[in-house]
Design a protein around this motif. Structure first.
Motif, PDB file in Angstrom:
ATOM      1  N   LEU A 120      51.223  45.685  34.743  1.00 51.10           N
ATOM      2  CA  LEU A 120      49.825  45.438  35.071  1.00 51.10           C
ATOM      3  C   LEU A 120      49.527  45.661  36.550  1.00 51.10           C
ATOM      4  N   GLU A 121      50.558  45.595  37.393  1.00 47.77           N
ATOM      5  CA  GLU A 121      50.358  45.779  38.827  1.00 47.77           C
ATOM      6  C   GLU A 121      49.645  47.100  39.132  1.00 47.77           C
ATOM      7  N   TYR A 122      49.877  48.106  38.279  1.00 44.39           N
ATOM      8  CA  TYR A 122      49.278  49.430  38.467  1.00 44.39           C
ATOM      9  C   TYR A 122      47.756  49.339  38.579  1.00 44.39           C
ATOM     10  N   TYR A 123      47.140  48.436  37.822  1.00 48.47           N
ATOM     11  CA  TYR A 123      45.677  48.326  37.752  1.00 48.47           C
ATOM     12  C   TYR A 123      45.113  47.464  38.887  1.00 48.47           C
ATOM     13  N   PHE A 124      46.026  46.894  39.685  1.00 49.00           N
ATOM     14  CA  PHE A 124      45.637  46.110  40.851  1.00 49.00           C
ATOM     15  C   PHE A 124      45.925  46.862  42.155  1.00 49.00           C
ATOM     16  N   ASN A 182      39.727  42.025  42.089  1.00 40.32           N
ATOM     17  CA  ASN A 182      39.496  43.399  42.538  1.00 40.32           C
ATOM     18  C   ASN A 182      40.228  44.448  41.713  1.00 40.32           C
ATOM     19  N   PHE A 183      40.690  44.086  40.543  1.00 46.85           N
ATOM     20  CA  PHE A 183      41.436  45.048  39.738  1.00 46.85           C
ATOM     21  C   PHE A 183      40.487  45.933  38.930  1.00 46.85           C
ATOM     22  N   ASP A 184      41.051  46.967  38.319  1.00 49.34           N
ATOM     23  CA  ASP A 184      40.263  47.922  37.525  1.00 49.34           C
ATOM     24  C   ASP A 184      39.979  47.305  36.156  1.00 49.34           C
ATOM     25  N   LEU A 188      41.434  48.371  32.362  1.00 46.88           N
ATOM     26  CA  LEU A 188      42.322  47.420  31.700  1.00 46.88           C
ATOM     27  C   LEU A 188      41.716  46.930  30.381  1.00 46.88           C
ATOM     28  N   ASN A 189      40.395  46.760  30.345  1.00 50.19           N
ATOM     29  CA  ASN A 189      39.748  46.416  29.079  1.00 50.19           C
ATOM     30  C   ASN A 189      39.998  47.496  28.022  1.00 50.19           C
ATOM     31  N   GLU A 190      39.970  48.754  28.464  1.00 55.83           N
ATOM     32  CA  GLU A 190      40.231  49.873  27.561  1.00 55.83           C
ATOM     33  C   GLU A 190      41.687  49.885  27.116  1.00 55.83           C
ATOM     34  N   PHE A 243      29.505  43.555  35.391  1.00 56.12           N
ATOM     35  CA  PHE A 243      30.570  42.702  35.905  1.00 56.12           C
ATOM     36  C   PHE A 243      31.827  43.509  36.212  1.00 56.12           C
ATOM     37  N   GLU A 244      32.110  44.538  35.391  1.00 62.26           N
ATOM     38  CA  GLU A 244      33.289  45.378  35.632  1.00 62.26           C
ATOM     39  C   GLU A 244      33.245  46.029  37.012  1.00 62.26           C
ATOM     40  N   GLU A 245      32.041  46.193  37.567  1.00 66.00           N
ATOM     41  CA  GLU A 245      31.884  46.837  38.871  1.00 66.00           C
ATOM     42  C   GLU A 245      31.864  45.831  40.024  1.00 66.00           C
TER      43      GLU A 245
END
Length: 416
Positions: A120-124, A182-184, A188-190, A243-245
């Protein structure tokens, strides 16, 4: 985001126009469960993981007719529990590194993805691996089923309480951590295949010693429906996209439990409940100071202004305060009750807090209003003082009474 707040205001007019009938037989399932053949690990079997139990374990059950309701360490608007918790774990001796779903009913971790060189670190955008990555998601229909569009507020408030439950659990074990918003979120939801039925709100990161940078998830976790049925709400899904943004940082030091021992904090976590009525007994000025210690100072740094009405604190003038400054002296119990959607709890409290903000980052403000409310609830519980969050109130009327242009985000009644 102001648009979403304004569209969910309760006014004197629209409160009488509500025609929604709640059939409790149709309440969606409030626990997400993965298939039986998935591997599960009991938290009691791993000493290093026992702290996770305090995130949301069931502390008691109540019966209402034939229905049994499980109450957890964290409160939830309407007892609907829209939050789910996912935890990536690395480097625990004898424990498989992977992404797990915390299953409250079984008090266990369910393995949904085994780690290799991914994570998961990749998305942060983290340059090193983490020992724990804790993700909080919302299953919006659980709240929307009862609260319709106003559910967006309760989802954020429930996230704040959940975040504070995690915070208190980590403080209990002296574990260093950081909040991360601040993550993507969209990506990540996808990756988790949520299909808008569920979405990530925030995360807590706990450092690891290794400096390896994980890659993106090599495969998606299995998609599991978080409720037994689902009704789409376009307004809420529009909010989710916004919110995702909305990214933000929390750099302030959050110091709240320094005067509590580990045993005292654990007892407070286990005993905390949302009260339905007060005995109308007073509390001392010293007790008030203990409960609210650092709250006013830290909340202001996060763009939150707290008003409160003193109904029954000894040796303090009764009236309306902004932070700790008296604005209006007098007895406002009757007005207070009306503002809180005619809930007697507000007027019968020793003091009722009004969390307000004009903070540009709307989600941040709402989440941390509930975060502070949870801290207050735990400290009050230690003193055998009760509390309850109040999410239904007349927005415009409360603004006018407090003479503020801030959004009214949450109320909390505290007393004996």
């Amino acid at each position: 985001m102001q648009h979403f707040h304004d569209k969910t205001n309760i006014t004197l007019k629209n409160s009488f126009e509500q025609t929604q009938f709640i059939d409790w037989r149709t309440q969606p399932r409030s626990f997400k469960t993965y298939p039986k053949f998935f591997r599960r690990y009991k938290l009691d079997d791993y000493e290093e993981l026992k702290f996770i139990k305090n995130f949301g374990k069931i502390t008691t059950s109540k019966k209402y007719g034939k229905e049994e309701v499980n109450l957890r360490t964290n409160p939830s608007a309407g007892g609907l529990y829209p939050c789910e918790i996912y935890i990536q774990i690395r480097g625990i001796k004898g424990f498989l590194s992977g992404i797990y779903h915390y299953e409250v009913l079984e008090d266990s971790l369910c393995l949904i993805h085994e780690l290799s060189n991914d994570g998961l670190e990749y998305y942060f955008n983290e340059t090193s691996s983490k020992k724990f990555v804790i993700l909080i998601s919302n299953v919006y229909f659980r709240s929307a089923w009862k609260y319709d569009n106003r559910a967006i507020r309760y989802l954020l408030l429930d996230t704040g309480h959940q975040l504070a439950s995690i915070f208190s659990s980590l403080k209990l074990e002296n574990i260093n951590f950081s909040f991360n918003f601040n993550f993507d979120k969209k990506r990540l939801n996808e990756e988790f295949g949520f299909n808008c039925q569920e979405f990530f709100q925030g995360a807590v990161l706990i450092d690891n010693e290794k400096e390896t940078k994980p890659k993106k998830l090599r495969e998606r976790p299995v998609t599991v429906c978080p409720t037994d049925y689902f009704i789409k709400n376009s307004f809420i899904e529009e909010f989710v996209k916004k919110f995702e943004e909305e990214n933000f940082e929390i750099k302030e030091e959050l110091s709240f439990f320094e005067n509590l021992s580990k045993e005292q904090l654990q007892t407070a976590i286990n005993k905390r409940r949302s009260v339905r009525a007060f005995k109308k007994e007073s509390i001392s000025k010293a007790e008030f100071a203990f409960i609210t210690e650092n709250i006013f100072k830290i909340s202001q740094k996060l763009g939150i202004e707290i008003f409160f009405i003193n109904n029954n604190i000894e040796d303090m003038k009764r009236g309306v305060y902004k932070n700790v400054t008296l604005l209006k002296e007098g007895d406002f119990k009757e007005i207070e009750t009306k503002l809180a959607f005619n809930q007697k709890l507000a007027g019968e409290s020793c003091f009722t807090l009004f969390y307000t903000s004009k903070e540009e980052k709307y989600a941040k403000a709402v989440i941390f209003c509930a975060f502070f409310a949870h801290i207050i609830s735990l400290k009050a519980t230690h003193l055998n003082i009760s509390s309850s969050g109040i999410g239904a109130y007349f927005d415009d009327e409360t603004q006018n009474f407090l003479n503020t242009k801030n959004n009214i985000l949450y109320l909390q009644a505290v007393g004996r």
